[in-house]
Design a protein around this motif. Sequence first.
Motif, mmCIF file in Angstrom:
data_model
loop_
_atom_site.group_PDB
_atom_site.id
_atom_site.type_symbol
_atom_site.label_atom_id
_atom_site.label_comp_id
_atom_site.label_asym_id
_atom_site.label_seq_id
_atom_site.Cartn_x
_atom_site.Cartn_y
_atom_site.Cartn_z
ATOM 1 N N TYR A 187 -19.508 11.950 69.943
ATOM 2 C CA TYR A 187 -19.588 10.861 68.964
ATOM 3 C C TYR A 187 -20.389 9.713 69.564
ATOM 4 O O TYR A 187 -20.023 9.162 70.611
ATOM 5 C CB TYR A 187 -18.195 10.373 68.575
ATOM 6 N N ASP A 188 -21.490 9.355 68.925
ATOM 7 C CA ASP A 188 -22.340 8.265 69.401
ATOM 8 C C ASP A 188 -21.781 6.930 68.917
ATOM 9 O O ASP A 188 -21.937 6.562 67.748
ATOM 10 C CB ASP A 188 -23.769 8.444 68.902
ATOM 11 N N MET A 189 -21.152 6.201 69.819
ATOM 12 C CA MET A 189 -20.628 4.882 69.485
ATOM 13 C C MET A 189 -21.767 3.867 69.332
ATOM 14 O O MET A 189 -21.677 2.923 68.548
ATOM 15 C CB MET A 189 -19.660 4.409 70.559
ATOM 16 N N SER A 190 -22.834 4.073 70.116
ATOM 17 C CA SER A 190 -24.014 3.223 70.052
ATOM 18 C C SER A 190 -25.185 4.044 70.590
ATOM 19 O O SER A 190 -25.038 5.230 70.890
ATOM 20 C CB SER A 190 -23.810 1.961 70.883
ATOM 21 N N LYS A 191 -26.352 3.406 70.756
ATOM 22 C CA LYS A 191 -27.514 4.119 71.275
ATOM 23 C C LYS A 191 -27.323 4.559 72.718
ATOM 24 O O LYS A 191 -27.979 5.488 73.180
ATOM 25 C CB LYS A 191 -28.762 3.241 71.160
ATOM 26 N N ARG A 192 -26.430 3.899 73.436
ATOM 27 C CA ARG A 192 -26.275 4.201 74.860
ATOM 28 C C ARG A 192 -24.896 4.722 75.240
ATOM 29 O O ARG A 192 -24.697 5.156 76.370
ATOM 30 C CB ARG A 192 -26.582 2.954 75.700
#
Length: 227
Positions: A187-192
């Motif tokens: 799961y991508d919480m943000s770009k990083r």
Amino acid sequence: GRQYTSYYSSYGGTEMLWDSNFAVSSTVDKTGTGSNGTRADNAVRYDSPSFSGVTGSVTYGFGENKKAGGNLGDATDNISFNVTYANGPVMATFAHQENTLEQLALGTAQATRKFNLIGGTYDLGAAKMNAAYQTTSSGTRDDKLYKVGVTVPMGAISYGIGYAKETSSAPGLADLSSNGLGLLAMYDMSKRTTLYVGYKSTKVESAPAAIIADKVTSFQAGVRHTF
């Protein structure tokens, strides 16, 4: 220097589950003659430009000439190459590698471990599939590895499944069979920053005397942050 071999570029390019730690192929591949290894020491590598989607690569690793404690054997060289076609959703590749092994005793010939791989990926957009077939020969055992996988992106969530199986046979020796299954969700919480959770289960057979099956099951979860 020490770098990825041309063979491993094809092996990793057809790997399941984004070539992550949950890809069970690298564990299953330890059956029989052993895995191809990812890098070569003292190596030079050339990668060609693309010709209408077709590229080639070759790597040569200059092996050490002497074994510790004596003067056994010639250099334990490593040579590999691949030919790859990548255009649009399709990628197909063939690779070959030869590892010259250390001489075990004076008067005995050095063994050469040979690998061949054919495989590819197909990106449907809604899912990406990978599959590969590898053969390994050491002059004693012959191994066959099959690996398949599917990954599915769904917005910020991605998940996938991968399966691998290897068999090993030799005249007068016990047949070996190993397999593994891997599952991974991210799961991508943000770009990083990415959350991940995964599961893998493997069974690897060996035969030092009688056949021994090493079974391992693990569950992992964590956070990955890139800087």
